[in-house]
Design a protein around this motif. Structure first.
Motif, PDB file in Angstrom:
ATOM      1  N   PHE A  36       0.831  -1.194   0.000  1.00 15.42           N
ATOM      2  CA  PHE A  36       0.000   0.000   0.000  1.00 15.42           C
ATOM      3  C   PHE A  36       0.877   1.259   0.000  1.00 15.42           C
ATOM      4  O   PHE A  36       0.633   2.199  -0.762  1.00 15.42           O
ATOM      5  CB  PHE A  36      -0.924  -0.012   1.223  1.00 15.42           C
ATOM      6  N   LYS A  37       1.911   1.268   0.849  1.00 13.24           N
ATOM      7  CA  LYS A  37       2.800   2.428   0.915  1.00 13.24           C
ATOM      8  C   LYS A  37       3.538   2.633  -0.399  1.00 13.24           C
ATOM      9  O   LYS A  37       3.692   3.757  -0.875  1.00 13.24           O
ATOM     10  CB  LYS A  37       3.803   2.258   2.056  1.00 13.24           C
ATOM     11  N   ASP A  38       3.971   1.535  -0.985  1.00 15.92           N
ATOM     12  CA  ASP A  38       4.704   1.638  -2.242  1.00 15.92           C
ATOM     13  C   ASP A  38       3.803   2.194  -3.344  1.00 15.92           C
ATOM     14  O   ASP A  38       4.232   3.060  -4.126  1.00 15.92           O
ATOM     15  CB  ASP A  38       5.248   0.269  -2.635  1.00 15.92           C
ATOM     16  N   ASN A  39       2.574   1.734  -3.405  1.00 18.86           N
ATOM     17  CA  ASN A  39       1.639   2.239  -4.406  1.00 18.86           C
ATOM     18  C   ASN A  39       1.336   3.716  -4.184  1.00 18.86           C
ATOM     19  O   ASN A  39       1.279   4.491  -5.136  1.00 18.86           O
ATOM     20  CB  ASN A  39       0.336   1.427  -4.373  1.00 18.86           C
ATOM     21  N   PHE A  40       1.130   4.094  -2.923  1.00 28.23           N
ATOM     22  CA  PHE A  40       0.796   5.487  -2.644  1.00 28.23           C
ATOM     23  C   PHE A  40       1.949   6.404  -3.034  1.00 28.23           C
ATOM     24  O   PHE A  40       1.735   7.469  -3.630  1.00 28.23           O
ATOM     25  CB  PHE A  40       0.447   5.667  -1.159  1.00 28.23           C
ATOM     26  N   ARG A  41       3.186   6.006  -2.707  1.00 25.22           N
ATOM     27  CA  ARG A  41       4.344   6.833  -3.060  1.00 25.22           C
ATOM     28  C   ARG A  41       4.453   7.015  -4.572  1.00 25.22           C
ATOM     29  O   ARG A  41       4.785   8.101  -5.051  1.00 25.22           O
ATOM     30  CB  ARG A  41       5.627   6.209  -2.512  1.00 25.22           C
ATOM     31  N   SER A  42       4.179   5.967  -5.321  1.00 24.95           N
ATOM     32  CA  SER A  42       4.337   6.046  -6.775  1.00 24.95           C
ATOM     33  C   SER A  42       3.193   6.792  -7.451  1.00 24.95           C
ATOM     34  O   SER A  42       3.358   7.318  -8.556  1.00 24.95           O
ATOM     35  CB  SER A  42       4.447   4.642  -7.364  1.00 24.95           C
ATOM     36  N   LEU A  43       2.045   6.879  -6.798  1.00 22.45           N
ATOM     37  CA  LEU A  43       0.878   7.509  -7.411  1.00 22.45           C
ATOM     38  C   LEU A  43       0.637   8.936  -6.954  1.00 22.45           C
ATOM     39  O   LEU A  43       0.004   9.720  -7.676  1.00 22.45           O
ATOM     40  CB  LEU A  43      -0.382   6.678  -7.101  1.00 22.45           C
ATOM     41  N   ALA A  44       1.122   9.306  -5.770  1.00 23.39           N
ATOM     42  CA  ALA A  44       0.728  10.567  -5.142  1.00 23.39           C
ATOM     43  C   ALA A  44       1.344  11.780  -5.829  1.00 23.39           C
ATOM     44  O   ALA A  44       2.465  11.738  -6.335  1.00 23.39           O
ATOM     45  CB  ALA A  44       1.101  10.549  -3.665  1.00 23.39           C
ATOM     46  N   ASP A  45       0.584  12.869  -5.836  1.00 30.98           N
ATOM     47  CA  ASP A  45       1.076  14.178  -6.250  1.00 30.98           C
ATOM     48  C   ASP A  45       1.539  14.940  -5.013  1.00 30.98           C
ATOM     49  O   ASP A  45       1.139  14.624  -3.878  1.00 30.98           O
ATOM     50  CB  ASP A  45      -0.028  14.951  -6.961  1.00 30.98           C
ATOM     51  N   HIS A  46       2.384  15.993  -5.218  1.00 27.78           N
ATOM     52  CA  HIS A  46       2.928  16.787  -4.116  1.00 27.78           C
ATOM     53  C   HIS A  46       2.394  18.214  -4.211  1.00 27.78           C
ATOM     54  O   HIS A  46       2.279  18.774  -5.291  1.00 27.78           O
ATOM     55  CB  HIS A  46       4.457  16.834  -4.162  1.00 27.78           C
ATOM     56  N   GLU A  47       2.097  18.759  -3.058  1.00 31.10           N
ATOM     57  CA  GLU A  47       1.750  20.182  -3.000  1.00 31.10           C
ATOM     58  C   GLU A  47       1.934  20.664  -1.564  1.00 31.10           C
ATOM     59  O   GLU A  47       1.212  20.228  -0.668  1.00 31.10           O
ATOM     60  CB  GLU A  47       0.310  20.415  -3.457  1.00 31.10           C
ATOM     61  N   GLN A  48       2.922  21.541  -1.361  1.00 26.58           N
ATOM     62  CA  GLN A  48       3.224  22.094  -0.035  1.00 26.58           C
ATOM     63  C   GLN A  48       3.375  20.975   1.008  1.00 26.58           C
ATOM     64  O   GLN A  48       2.707  20.959   2.041  1.00 26.58           O
ATOM     65  CB  GLN A  48       2.126  23.074   0.394  1.00 26.58           C
ATOM     66  N   HIS A  49       4.244  20.044   0.696  1.00 24.66           N
ATOM     67  CA  HIS A  49       4.568  18.926   1.594  1.00 24.66           C
ATOM     68  C   HIS A  49       3.380  17.995   1.843  1.00 24.66           C
ATOM     69  O   HIS A  49       3.396  17.200   2.790  1.00 24.66           O
ATOM     70  CB  HIS A  49       5.092  19.452   2.938  1.00 24.66           C
ATOM     71  N   ILE A  50       2.337  18.100   1.024  1.00 24.16           N
ATOM     72  CA  ILE A  50       1.175  17.210   1.151  1.00 24.16           C
ATOM     73  C   ILE A  50       1.161  16.270  -0.044  1.00 24.16           C
ATOM     74  O   ILE A  50       1.265  16.700  -1.192  1.00 24.16           O
ATOM     75  CB  ILE A  50      -0.147  18.011   1.197  1.00 24.16           C
ATOM     76  N   ARG A  51       1.047  14.998   0.251  1.00 23.32           N
ATOM     77  CA  ARG A  51       0.966  13.981  -0.807  1.00 23.32           C
ATOM     78  C   ARG A  51      -0.480  13.487  -0.856  1.00 23.32           C
ATOM     79  O   ARG A  51      -1.057  13.120   0.165  1.00 23.32           O
ATOM     80  CB  ARG A  51       1.914  12.819  -0.518  1.00 23.32           C
ATOM     81  N   TYR A  52      -1.053  13.448  -2.062  1.00 21.04           N
ATOM     82  CA  TYR A  52      -2.461  13.090  -2.202  1.00 21.04           C
ATOM     83  C   TYR A  52      -2.688  12.475  -3.581  1.00 21.04           C
ATOM     84  O   TYR A  52      -1.851  12.589  -4.490  1.00 21.04           O
ATOM     85  CB  TYR A  52      -3.350  14.319  -2.024  1.00 21.04           C
ATOM     86  N   LEU A  53      -3.842  11.806  -3.724  1.00 17.44           N
ATOM     87  CA  LEU A  53      -4.199  11.153  -4.977  1.00 17.44           C
ATOM     88  C   LEU A  53      -5.296  11.931  -5.693  1.00 17.44           C
ATOM     89  O   LEU A  53      -6.247  12.401  -5.071  1.00 17.44           O
ATOM     90  CB  LEU A  53      -4.698   9.725  -4.714  1.00 17.44           C
ATOM     91  N   LYS A  54      -5.152  12.053  -7.006  1.00 18.76           N
ATOM     92  CA  LYS A  54      -6.142  12.732  -7.832  1.00 18.76           C
ATOM     93  C   LYS A  54      -7.108  11.725  -8.446  1.00 18.76           C
ATOM     94  O   LYS A  54      -6.838  10.523  -8.507  1.00 18.76           O
ATOM     95  CB  LYS A  54      -5.447  13.518  -8.948  1.00 18.76           C
ATOM     96  N   HIS A 290      -6.553  -3.902  -4.914  1.00 17.52           N
ATOM     97  CA  HIS A 290      -5.449  -3.599  -5.838  1.00 17.52           C
ATOM     98  C   HIS A 290      -4.396  -2.719  -5.162  1.00 17.52           C
ATOM     99  O   HIS A 290      -3.219  -2.776  -5.507  1.00 17.52           O
ATOM    100  CB  HIS A 290      -5.977  -2.901  -7.091  1.00 17.52           C
ATOM    101  N   PHE A 291      -4.826  -1.896  -4.208  1.00 15.87           N
ATOM    102  CA  PHE A 291      -3.875  -1.055  -3.489  1.00 15.87           C
ATOM    103  C   PHE A 291      -2.944  -1.888  -2.612  1.00 15.87           C
ATOM    104  O   PHE A 291      -1.900  -1.389  -2.167  1.00 15.87           O
ATOM    105  CB  PHE A 291      -4.617  -0.035  -2.617  1.00 15.87           C
ATOM    106  N   LEU A 292      -3.319  -3.127  -2.348  1.00 19.74           N
ATOM    107  CA  LEU A 292      -2.542  -3.967  -1.430  1.00 19.74           C
ATOM    108  C   LEU A 292      -1.592  -4.911  -2.156  1.00 19.74           C
ATOM    109  O   LEU A 292      -1.038  -5.819  -1.548  1.00 19.74           O
ATOM    110  CB  LEU A 292      -3.507  -4.776  -0.547  1.00 19.74           C
ATOM    111  N   PHE A 293      -1.408  -4.697  -3.437  1.00 22.58           N
ATOM    112  CA  PHE A 293      -0.418  -5.456  -4.197  1.00 22.58           C
ATOM    113  C   PHE A 293       0.397  -4.495  -5.044  1.00 22.58           C
ATOM    114  O   PHE A 293      -0.159  -3.684  -5.786  1.00 22.58           O
ATOM    115  CB  PHE A 293      -1.085  -6.497  -5.094  1.00 22.58           C
ATOM    116  N   SER A 294       1.683  -4.563  -4.914  1.00 20.44           N
ATOM    117  CA  SER A 294       2.574  -3.666  -5.656  1.00 20.44           C
ATOM    118  C   SER A 294       3.320  -4.442  -6.731  1.00 20.44           C
ATOM    119  O   SER A 294       3.912  -5.497  -6.467  1.00 20.44           O
ATOM    120  CB  SER A 294       3.579  -3.001  -4.710  1.00 20.44           C
ATOM    121  N   ARG A 295       3.296  -3.916  -7.932  1.00 19.96           N
ATOM    122  CA  ARG A 295       4.052  -4.534  -9.024  1.00 19.96           C
ATOM    123  C   ARG A 295       5.558  -4.313  -8.868  1.00 19.96           C
ATOM    124  O   ARG A 295       6.356  -4.971  -9.527  1.00 19.96           O
ATOM    125  CB  ARG A 295       3.586  -3.959 -10.357  1.00 19.96           C
TER     126      ARG A 295
END
Length: 628
Positions: A36-54, A290-295
């Motif tokens: 989950f962490k690996d997927n979030f890091r690879s998908l997230a956008d950055h804005e003012q030290h905030i990481r989030y998904l679009k 799907h978020f719980l499996f990282s390629r």
């Protein structure tokens, strides 16, 4: 004082983060959380030290089909659930903690952390899709306009199909408002209780987003249903989009009158889903896992997997993959086909997905075997018996047909087989079950039978797990009674009314009727005549009693008479069940052949019977045929 002061300085952000950490620790395996962490890091956008998904990133990651245009609906749901437990602050920015909460709730894993609140998850899902619009609310409260012509009987007007939908009934939503206050925040309060918070955090504006005046727009819910149909089998065939919208419309029609109502109220959502669509949202489990499996996970390297709060170290071999990850990683080529790819049948991948909304998927997916098809084996009870009997596992009977309108089956017009069938039905006829139209003229009914099929001349068979249902043009499920056991009957000639009946009195009871030339129809019943040419489905809502419960969606009397197009029976099983059926047929064939070849010719009936008993062909509850 110290405890109170400590809790006063905790912000909502701190509490939400603490809840997310608890979900992460209790609801996910270490390997799942790492992925989950690996997927979030690879998908997230950055804005003012905030990481989030679009929205577009989530849609692409989950592979939501563009043709469905469902990603705005899914993103609205996530943005609302991400604000949990402070739902008045929705929509939320989908950061790491918010997505942990979303995945835990949408995959039902939150139950590992929260002891209460499972029953109100449905309300949370409703709110996540609902809109609050004054115009919609006014339409919701507007009384139904008459749909019958002036001069018609008042009783018939009350049974007309149009006002029957719950959303059209005046005051329908008001019945649930008192219940809402009692359980509205059960899930939220369970979450806050799990963090040992005092009442100061539970007296806020928790009812800011009540269900009063809220509706799920019909088009939004249709798109979501199409997505859930698509993802239900996990590995659907490529052409599953064929007919997807028609199936979704049948399901939507069980909730609202699409032509007159702009959206779905919570009163309908709460009443109809548990009865007709209890597993509707089950597809979310596989989708969001799907978020719980990282390629990016490399199993050739050695890692160490331990839980330390929300952190994971990586220095040794990983543990075995959890079931969810193993399922996602399994190649679709190693799985048996969803359905046998042989010709056109009533049952198709869309219908299988529709069935999985009220029948557990493990009884359906890749376990269905076509036992009988009228189009292939012939429309006769003999062919049916040869193909279906001796199957020792659950079966699905499906029948499709073209509805016979009241004018078409008039005694002045109906002749031949149709006229004979109509003459056998009670003269009183209820209105059709749905508005007439090109697509609505085709009806599909079915029954799930857990017991083996058998000839029933004296009593019915089946049990309280038997399900009678309609799939088109309206999705509806009628659950079995535990008191009235007139479930299923298969009666051949010389029965008074041979054929297949579901929910009707036993053949023996029918022959004792005051009107021996008229069929006795159950309050909620399906009848198919012995020639497999005609059928009738009856829903006598007024009587309330019978072997099957009345509809939770259509609270009125209706009846659909139809000309049969096809009949199918699908066995819920595999090679082992098929082998057992084949062996039982072979044994019966050998027994019949042995009886046929015996030529005693002694003229002594008692001696002949003694010899048959010694051969094991009569006695011990075996008839061995007639001795006359």
């Amino acid at each position: 004082m110290g405890q109170a002061h400590s809790e006063e300085v905790r912000s909502k952000e701190d509490i939400a983060a603490e809840l997310a950490e608890k979900f992460a620790r209790k609801c996910f395996e270490p390997l799942e959380l790492y992925c989950f962490k690996d997927n979030f890091r690879s998908l997230a956008d950055h804005e003012q030290h905030i990481r989030y998904l679009k929205e577009d990133v989530i849609a692409k990651f989950l592979e939501l089909p563009d043709v469905l245009n469902v990603s705005p609906v899914v993103f609205q749901m996530l943005s609302y659930i991400g604000a949990f437990p402070f739902l008045e602050d929705a929509p939320a920015v989908l950061g790491f903690e918010q997505m942990i909460v979303c995945v835990a709730i949408l995959t039902d894993r939150y139950t590992k952390s929260l002891a209460k609140g499972a029953a109100t998850r449905r309300k949370l899902l409703f709110k996540s899709m609902a809109v609050y619009d004054r115009k919609l609310s006014e339409i919701e409260k507007r009384p139904a306009s008459p749909t019958v012509e002036a001069g018609e009987d008042d009783a018939m007007a009350g049974r007309s199909h149009a006002p029957g939908f719950a959303v059209d009934e005046a005051g329908d939503d008001d019945d649930d408002e008192g219940v809402e206050d009692a359980d509205d925040d059960e899930l939220v309060l369970a979450a806050l209780d799990s963090l040992d918070l005092n009442d100061s955090f539970k007296t806020g504006d928790l009812h800011a987003a009540s269900t009063h005046g809220a509706m799920i727009p019909a088009d939004n819910f249709r798109r979501l249903i199409m997505l859930l149909l698509l993802i239900a089998p996990l590995s659907p065939p490529g052409n599953i989009l064929d007919g997807l919208r028609d199936t979704a419309n049948s399901i939507l029609s069980s909730l609202i009158n699409v032509e007159r109502t702009p959206g779905i109220t919570f009163a309908q959502f709460q009443r109809i889903l548990p009865a007709n669509l209890p597993f509707l949202f089950q597809g979310f489990n596989a989708l969001f896992e799907h978020f719980l499996f990282s390629r990016n996970l490399d199993f050739t390297k050695k890692h160490k997997w331990t839980k330390s709060g929300s952190d994971i170290d990586t220095t040794a071999s990983p543990p075995p993959s959890p079931p969810a990850i193993r399922r996602v990683r399994t190649s679709s080529s190693s799985l048996p086909p969803l359905l046998p790819d042989k010709g056109q049948h009533i049952l198709n991948p869309n219908i299988v997905s529709q069935l999985s909304f009220f029948i557990p998927g493990n009884e359906l997916f890749r376990r269905l075997r076509l036992l009988y098809s009228g189009a292939d084996a012939g429309f006769s009870m003999g062919s049916f018996e040869t193909k279906v009997f001796n199957w020792r596992a659950p079966t699905l009977l499906l029948v499709s047909g073209t509805r016979l309108t009241e004018s078409s089956d008039s005694h002045h017009h109906a002749q031949g087989a149709e006229g004979s069938f109509m003459d056998s039905l009670p003269p009183r006829r209820f209105p059709d079950g749905s508005p007439a139209g090109r697509s609505e003229d085709r009806v599909v009914f079915g029954v799930l039978v857990k017991q083996p099929w058998r000839a029933a001349h004296r009593e019915c068979f089946g049990d309280s797990d038997t399900l009678l249902f309609q799939l088109s043009p309206v999705h509806d499920v009628f659950r079995a009674s535990v008191v009235n056991q007139n479930y299923v009957s298969f009666a051949k000639t010389p029965a008074a009314f041979p054929g297949i009946t579901v929910g009707c009195p036993s053949p023996k009871a029918a022959t004792q009727s005051r009107h021996p030339t008229i069929r006795t129809l159950g309050p909620v019943s399906l009848v198919i005549d012995s020639s497999f040419e005609f059928g009738v489905f009856t829903h006598d809502y007024t009587s309330r009693g019978g072997a099957f419960a009345t509809s939770s969606a259509r609270r009125y009397d209706f009846q659909d008479r139809f000309q049969v197009e096809d009949i199918e029976v699908w066995g819920c099983g595999g090679d082992e069940e098929a082998k057992g059926q084949r062996e039982r047929w072979e044994w019966e064939h050998r027994e019949a052949e042995a009886r046929r070849r015996i030529n005693l010719g002694t003229g002594d009936r008692e001696a002949d019977r003694a010899l048959l008993e010694m051969a094991g062909l009569v006695g011990n509850n075996r008839s061995g045929g007639s001795m006359n």
